[in-house]
Design a protein around this motif. Structure first.
Motif, PDB file in Angstrom:
ATOM      1  N   VAL A   2      -1.374 -12.460   5.124  1.00 41.91           N
ATOM      2  CA  VAL A   2      -2.576 -11.835   4.586  1.00 41.91           C
ATOM      3  C   VAL A   2      -2.245 -11.218   3.236  1.00 41.91           C
ATOM      4  O   VAL A   2      -1.247 -10.502   3.101  1.00 41.91           O
ATOM      5  CB  VAL A   2      -3.106 -10.744   5.543  1.00 41.91           C
ATOM      6  CG1 VAL A   2      -4.293 -10.036   4.937  1.00 41.91           C
ATOM      7  CG2 VAL A   2      -3.452 -11.342   6.885  1.00 41.91           C
ATOM      8  N   LYS A   3      -3.063 -11.506   2.252  1.00 36.93           N
ATOM      9  CA  LYS A   3      -2.860 -10.911   0.928  1.00 36.93           C
ATOM     10  C   LYS A   3      -3.988  -9.935   0.663  1.00 36.93           C
ATOM     11  O   LYS A   3      -5.152 -10.253   0.866  1.00 36.93           O
ATOM     12  CB  LYS A   3      -2.818 -11.992  -0.145  1.00 36.93           C
ATOM     13  CG  LYS A   3      -1.618 -12.880  -0.013  1.00 36.93           C
ATOM     14  CD  LYS A   3      -1.507 -13.799  -1.184  1.00 36.93           C
ATOM     15  CE  LYS A   3      -0.264 -14.649  -1.023  1.00 36.93           C
ATOM     16  NZ  LYS A   3       0.023 -15.416  -2.209  1.00 36.93           N
ATOM     17  N   ARG A  49     -13.821  10.390  -0.266  1.00 41.75           N
ATOM     18  CA  ARG A  49     -13.591  11.767   0.157  1.00 41.75           C
ATOM     19  C   ARG A  49     -12.222  11.950   0.795  1.00 41.75           C
ATOM     20  O   ARG A  49     -11.724  13.053   0.883  1.00 41.75           O
ATOM     21  CB  ARG A  49     -14.685  12.195   1.127  1.00 41.75           C
ATOM     22  CG  ARG A  49     -16.035  12.340   0.466  1.00 41.75           C
ATOM     23  CD  ARG A  49     -17.103  12.839   1.444  1.00 41.75           C
ATOM     24  NE  ARG A  49     -18.355  13.093   0.759  1.00 41.75           N
ATOM     25  CZ  ARG A  49     -19.255  12.173   0.444  1.00 41.75           C
ATOM     26  NH1 ARG A  49     -19.031  10.919   0.731  1.00 41.75           N
ATOM     27  NH2 ARG A  49     -20.366  12.501  -0.160  1.00 41.75           N
ATOM     28  N   THR A  50     -11.660  10.819   1.267  1.00 41.78           N
ATOM     29  CA  THR A  50     -10.372  10.888   1.954  1.00 41.78           C
ATOM     30  C   THR A  50      -9.441   9.794   1.444  1.00 41.78           C
ATOM     31  O   THR A  50      -9.888   8.801   0.847  1.00 41.78           O
ATOM     32  CB  THR A  50     -10.543  10.708   3.475  1.00 41.78           C
ATOM     33  OG1 THR A  50     -10.971   9.368   3.739  1.00 41.78           O
ATOM     34  CG2 THR A  50     -11.537  11.706   4.061  1.00 41.78           C
ATOM     35  N   ALA A  51      -8.157   9.975   1.725  1.00 44.22           N
ATOM     36  CA  ALA A  51      -7.172   8.942   1.368  1.00 44.22           C
ATOM     37  C   ALA A  51      -7.470   7.655   2.131  1.00 44.22           C
ATOM     38  O   ALA A  51      -7.248   6.555   1.610  1.00 44.22           O
ATOM     39  CB  ALA A  51      -5.768   9.451   1.662  1.00 44.22           C
ATOM     40  N   ASP A  52      -8.000   7.779   3.353  1.00 46.58           N
ATOM     41  CA  ASP A  52      -8.370   6.590   4.122  1.00 46.58           C
ATOM     42  C   ASP A  52      -9.504   5.818   3.448  1.00 46.58           C
ATOM     43  O   ASP A  52      -9.525   4.585   3.499  1.00 46.58           O
ATOM     44  CB  ASP A  52      -8.783   6.969   5.544  1.00 46.58           C
ATOM     45  CG  ASP A  52      -7.607   7.344   6.430  1.00 46.58           C
ATOM     46  OD1 ASP A  52      -6.453   6.977   6.095  1.00 46.58           O
ATOM     47  OD2 ASP A  52      -7.843   8.008   7.450  1.00 46.58           O
ATOM     48  N   ILE A  57     -10.947   0.759   0.743  1.00 46.36           N
ATOM     49  CA  ILE A  57     -11.542   0.026  -0.387  1.00 46.36           C
ATOM     50  C   ILE A  57     -10.502  -0.870  -1.041  1.00 46.36           C
ATOM     51  O   ILE A  57     -10.767  -2.039  -1.334  1.00 46.36           O
ATOM     52  CB  ILE A  57     -12.162   1.000  -1.405  1.00 46.36           C
ATOM     53  CG1 ILE A  57     -13.355   1.730  -0.780  1.00 46.36           C
ATOM     54  CG2 ILE A  57     -12.587   0.247  -2.668  1.00 46.36           C
ATOM     55  CD1 ILE A  57     -13.850   2.911  -1.590  1.00 46.36           C
ATOM     56  N   ILE A  58      -9.315  -0.332  -1.288  1.00 47.06           N
ATOM     57  CA  ILE A  58      -8.266  -1.113  -1.951  1.00 47.06           C
ATOM     58  C   ILE A  58      -7.848  -2.297  -1.087  1.00 47.06           C
ATOM     59  O   ILE A  58      -7.690  -3.412  -1.583  1.00 47.06           O
ATOM     60  CB  ILE A  58      -7.053  -0.219  -2.297  1.00 47.06           C
ATOM     61  CG1 ILE A  58      -7.449   0.882  -3.285  1.00 47.06           C
ATOM     62  CG2 ILE A  58      -5.904  -1.068  -2.847  1.00 47.06           C
ATOM     63  CD1 ILE A  58      -8.027   0.396  -4.594  1.00 47.06           C
ATOM     64  N   LYS A  59      -7.693  -2.086   0.210  1.00 49.85           N
ATOM     65  CA  LYS A  59      -7.294  -3.178   1.110  1.00 49.85           C
ATOM     66  C   LYS A  59      -8.332  -4.285   1.177  1.00 49.85           C
ATOM     67  O   LYS A  59      -7.996  -5.430   1.470  1.00 49.85           O
ATOM     68  CB  LYS A  59      -7.032  -2.649   2.515  1.00 49.85           C
ATOM     69  CG  LYS A  59      -5.698  -1.962   2.655  1.00 49.85           C
ATOM     70  CD  LYS A  59      -5.368  -1.791   4.121  1.00 49.85           C
ATOM     71  CE  LYS A  59      -5.571  -0.360   4.523  1.00 49.85           C
ATOM     72  NZ  LYS A  59      -5.213  -0.103   5.923  1.00 49.85           N
TER      73      LYS A  59
END
Length: 71
Positions: A2-3, A49-52, A57-59
């Motif tokens: 998975v990329k 609002r959170t690191a999660d 979003i990035i993932k």
């Protein structure tokens, strides 16, 4: 295999939101000019609002896909 997209940062989360605490050299974040202590407000128009929130979003981005980060 998975990329996924990656930013190359460590994040700090507190009552004020999410900020960058470390940037990997030559990472997409480094190349974009992000700095330690930058506070991430939104990514591609989505409020974070959170690191999660940031990680999710990035993932979901593809490698090489450009994103807009408001700090």
């Amino acid at each position: 295999m998975v990329k996924r997209g990656w930013l190359g940062v460590l994040l700090n989360q507190d009552e004020d939101g999410v900020s960058i605490s470390f940037i990997t050299k030559n990472s997409p974040a480094d190349k974009a000019g992000l700095l330690n202590n930058d506070k991430i407000m939104d990514i591609n128009g989505k409020t974070v609002r959170t690191a999660d929130d940031v990680a999710s979003i990035i993932k979901s981005t593809k490698p090489g896909q450009k994103i807009k980060i408001d700090i």
